[in-house]
Each structure stands twice: as C-alpha cells, then as structure tokens.
Design a protein around this motif. Structure first.
Motif, PDB file in Angstrom:
ATOM      1  N   GLY A 150      -2.743  -3.946   7.877  1.00 55.76           N
ATOM      2  CA  GLY A 150      -1.477  -2.562   7.571  1.00 55.76           C
ATOM      3  C   GLY A 150      -0.534  -3.716   6.241  1.00 55.76           C
ATOM      4  O   GLY A 150      -0.102  -4.088   5.775  1.00 55.76           O
ATOM      5  N   CYS A 151       0.032  -1.774   5.519  1.00 49.74           N
ATOM      6  CA  CYS A 151       0.528  -1.778   4.479  1.00 49.74           C
ATOM      7  C   CYS A 151       1.612  -1.222   4.742  1.00 49.74           C
ATOM      8  O   CYS A 151       2.120  -0.112   5.998  1.00 49.74           O
ATOM      9  CB  CYS A 151      -0.266  -0.965   3.686  1.00 49.74           C
ATOM     10  SG  CYS A 151      -2.110  -2.097   3.405  1.00 49.74           S
ATOM     11  N   ARG A 152       2.506  -1.426   3.821  1.00 51.56           N
ATOM     12  CA  ARG A 152       4.398  -0.556   4.341  1.00 51.56           C
ATOM     13  C   ARG A 152       4.739  -0.647   2.881  1.00 51.56           C
ATOM     14  O   ARG A 152       4.443  -1.611   1.911  1.00 51.56           O
ATOM     15  CB  ARG A 152       5.237  -1.676   5.327  1.00 51.56           C
ATOM     16  CG  ARG A 152       4.961  -1.667   6.385  1.00 51.56           C
ATOM     17  CD  ARG A 152       4.685  -0.201   7.702  1.00 51.56           C
ATOM     18  NE  ARG A 152       4.382  -0.256   8.468  1.00 51.56           N
ATOM     19  CZ  ARG A 152       2.750  -0.859   9.363  1.00 51.56           C
ATOM     20  NH1 ARG A 152       2.262  -0.768   8.692  1.00 51.56           N
ATOM     21  NH2 ARG A 152       2.918  -0.803  10.256  1.00 51.56           N
ATOM     22  N   GLY A 153       5.942   0.057   2.408  1.00 49.78           N
ATOM     23  CA  GLY A 153       6.551   0.828   1.364  1.00 49.78           C
ATOM     24  C   GLY A 153       6.307   2.637   0.919  1.00 49.78           C
ATOM     25  O   GLY A 153       5.788   3.215   1.757  1.00 49.78           O
ATOM     26  N   HIS A 154       7.315   1.680  -0.287  1.00 51.17           N
ATOM     27  CA  HIS A 154       6.859   3.479  -1.166  1.00 51.17           C
ATOM     28  C   HIS A 154       5.688   4.307  -1.198  1.00 51.17           C
ATOM     29  O   HIS A 154       5.157   5.352  -2.108  1.00 51.17           O
ATOM     30  CB  HIS A 154       7.988   3.972  -1.693  1.00 51.17           C
ATOM     31  CG  HIS A 154       9.239   3.913  -1.306  1.00 51.17           C
ATOM     32  ND1 HIS A 154      10.038   4.049  -0.141  1.00 51.17           N
ATOM     33  CD2 HIS A 154      10.269   3.580  -1.563  1.00 51.17           C
ATOM     34  CE1 HIS A 154      10.861   3.916   0.570  1.00 51.17           C
ATOM     35  NE2 HIS A 154      11.832   3.315  -0.589  1.00 51.17           N
ATOM     36  N   GLN A 155       4.181   3.217  -2.101  1.00 49.28           N
ATOM     37  CA  GLN A 155       3.491   3.443  -2.737  1.00 49.28           C
ATOM     38  C   GLN A 155       2.052   3.226  -2.205  1.00 49.28           C
ATOM     39  O   GLN A 155       1.096   2.394  -2.304  1.00 49.28           O
ATOM     40  CB  GLN A 155       3.728   3.011  -3.999  1.00 49.28           C
ATOM     41  CG  GLN A 155       4.976   4.076  -4.598  1.00 49.28           C
ATOM     42  CD  GLN A 155       4.571   3.683  -6.469  1.00 49.28           C
ATOM     43  OE1 GLN A 155       5.832   3.882  -7.091  1.00 49.28           O
ATOM     44  NE2 GLN A 155       3.758   2.734  -6.464  1.00 49.28           N
ATOM     45  N   VAL A 156       2.390   2.898  -0.542  1.00 50.22           N
ATOM     46  CA  VAL A 156       0.741   2.801   0.016  1.00 50.22           C
ATOM     47  C   VAL A 156       0.087   3.496  -0.037  1.00 50.22           C
ATOM     48  O   VAL A 156       0.084   4.930   0.137  1.00 50.22           O
ATOM     49  CB  VAL A 156       0.973   2.708   2.355  1.00 50.22           C
ATOM     50  CG1 VAL A 156       0.364   2.776   2.594  1.00 50.22           C
ATOM     51  CG2 VAL A 156       2.541   1.601   1.694  1.00 50.22           C
ATOM     52  N   PRO A 157      -1.209   3.414  -0.783  1.00 48.62           N
ATOM     53  CA  PRO A 157      -1.851   4.862  -1.146  1.00 48.62           C
ATOM     54  C   PRO A 157      -3.373   4.769   0.045  1.00 48.62           C
ATOM     55  O   PRO A 157      -4.278   5.793   0.155  1.00 48.62           O
ATOM     56  CB  PRO A 157      -2.797   3.604  -2.229  1.00 48.62           C
ATOM     57  CG  PRO A 157      -3.114   2.599  -1.941  1.00 48.62           C
ATOM     58  CD  PRO A 157      -1.008   2.128  -1.366  1.00 48.62           C
ATOM     59  N   PHE A 158      -3.274   5.050   1.144  1.00 48.31           N
ATOM     60  CA  PHE A 158      -3.541   5.670   2.331  1.00 48.31           C
ATOM     61  C   PHE A 158      -3.025   5.700   3.038  1.00 48.31           C
ATOM     62  O   PHE A 158      -1.806   5.266   3.744  1.00 48.31           O
ATOM     63  CB  PHE A 158      -5.045   4.752   2.306  1.00 48.31           C
ATOM     64  CG  PHE A 158      -4.404   3.311   2.278  1.00 48.31           C
ATOM     65  CD1 PHE A 158      -4.034   2.934   3.583  1.00 48.31           C
ATOM     66  CD2 PHE A 158      -5.573   2.685   1.371  1.00 48.31           C
ATOM     67  CE1 PHE A 158      -3.923   2.203   4.023  1.00 48.31           C
ATOM     68  CE2 PHE A 158      -4.401   0.520   1.835  1.00 48.31           C
ATOM     69  CZ  PHE A 158      -3.805   0.441   2.846  1.00 48.31           C
TER      70      PHE A 158
END
Length: 277
Positions: A150-158
C-alpha cells in the motif's frame, strides 16, 4: 625450514583474514557511503561521519548525503556532523528520503519529518501487519508479511487498483517512480511523470533484491550478479553495474552504487568509486 616458513606465512595470512572487517549492510548517498560491519560498528567515507557505538543493524542514505542508522532502540540520522531525523523506538525496519522518514513498529507505520504533513500514518489501514517500508520523494509504500503493498503520498506513481491483489517479494521507491519484484523475480515499474522525462523501463531477469535512490535502481539477481537501470541523477547517464557475481548486498545512490560480496568486502562505483570501506 621451508615447511616452517610456509606454515608461518599461512598463519599470518589467516590472521590478516580474521581481522579484515566483514560488511553486512551498505548505504550510498551522493558522494559518500557508509557500511555496517558484522560486529555492529559503522564506517563511512566520502564526507559522511560514522556514529559511535557497536549495535547498528540497518543503514539508509539519501541523495543529499544524509545517513540514518538503526539500532534495536532508536534511529539516528546525520548530515555531516549535524543530527537530523532521529527517533527513539524499537523499530524493525525503516527508510528515509531527504527530509522524511518512516519506520515499522509493532506492525504499524510511523512517519516523521516532512512525511508528517503528508498524512502517511493516517492513510495506512490500521489493522494491517506491515513488515517493510520504502520511502521515495513525497510518497511511501509499505509491504505486509503476505507481500501486499500500500502506498500513500503526493507522488504515488500508480492507482491502487493497479497493484490490488498482487503479491511482491520486495519493493523499492525512487523520485517519480516505484518498482516491485514479484515472487518470480520479475520487476515491474510505475511512474507518475506524464511528460516521459522520468520514464523508467524494468529489465528482464530474476531479481532477488532491489534498491532505489532518486532516478535509478540496482538489484541482486538470483545468480549473485547485479543489474542497475534508470539514470544517474546528475548527468542522466545510464547506471552501470558491477561486473561478475558472488554478491550478497547492493545499495543504490544518486550517482553511484555500492555492493558487498560474499566475503564481506565492499565495492563501490560511479561517483562513489573512490570510497574506501
């Protein structure tokens, strides 16, 4: 007499081998690198300073020559001699990128520095048993024991849907992209850059590990060789990999990389080629 001389020479060689430091972890920044040895001590070169102590278990670097070191009780970060992102706690894994860091503690993700303003901690499902964390520029990804990411943030690339249901053996994050290694060893990469300036192509091969920093990645293949891809951050040149096999660890930096061979010796190339660890 010859037999005695040979015996003495062999004994001296064995003694020298016994005293050679055995590296277990290495991290690369811009022009500096740091290594952790089997006795838990740290050595740095290229302008970075090694912290005192002998209970270090993990080290991570950034493209700004900031290095963070984990012990069983805390994470301490330095840029030169200045202490920066530091945190007390029994973390089992951590990663850092410039002014942000995240760690895994009791299966939960904790982030600090710039990452606190990106709501990483609130964004991850609280019930997940996270095991690894990977911090890129303005985004972070966590992987649980089953290989879900799981990814979070302003520049998650997908989009989340692109990796939903997938299982990864390991993961890595860079500036505008992230890459995952499947159980088969195949690598997939994603970028958030619609202009194509930071586009990245994943190579073929059976990868066992992967590490990313800024615009490129390096990984170990199953046969102990190294492959690197993407571009170096300074001049946009394609990164080169250390030739041969017999490597046990590799770390990517901004414009250079370091690896540890099966004997515990450190090899560095690119902008950190002159680093002596």
């Amino acid at each position: 007499a010859d037999s005695d001389a040979d015996s003495d020479a062999d004994s001296d060689a064995d003694s020298d081998a016994d005293t050679d430091p055995v590296a277990t972890k290495v991290a690369v920044g811009d022009s500096a690198a740091c290594a952790i040895y089997a006795d838990g001590t740290v050595a740095c070169d290229g302008g970075a300073e090694a912290p005192p102590g002998s209970d270090y278990v993990q080290v991570r670097g950034t493209d700004q020559d900031q290095f963070c070191f984990r012990t069983p009780d805390e994470i301490t970060c330095y840029q030169g001699s200045t202490q920066t992102l530091s945190r007390t706690g029994d973390y089992s894994d951590f990663d850092t990128s410039r002014d942000e860091a995240c760690g895994v503690r009791a299966g939960k993700i904790e982030c600090w520095g710039l990452a606190e303003g990106l709501d990483y901690l609130d964004g991850y499902p609280s019930g997940s048993d996270w095991e690894r964390v990977f911090v890129g520029f303005y985004h972070a990804c966590a992987m649980d024991q089953g290989g879900s990411v799981g990814c979070r943030g302003h520049q998650v690339p997908f989009d989340e849907a692109e990796i939903e249901g997938r299982r990864f053996a390991t993961f890595a994050t860079g500036s505008h992209h992230s890459c995952g290694v499947a159980a088969s060893g195949a690598v997939d990469c994603w970028t958030d850059d619609e202009s194509g300036e930071f586009d990245i192509s994943a190579p073929s091969g059976d990868f066992a590990t992967l590490d990313g920093e800024y615009l490129h990645y390096c990984g170990l293949l199953d046969d102990g060789s190294i492959d690197c891809f993407g571009t170096y951050g300074g001049d946009g040149a394609a990164p080169r990999a250390q030739e041969g096999s017999g490597f046990a660890f590799v770390a990517a930096g901004r414009d250079g990389d370091c690896a540890i061979d099966d004997d515990g010796d450190v090899h560095c190339w690119g902008q950190v080629e002159g680093v002596d660890l």
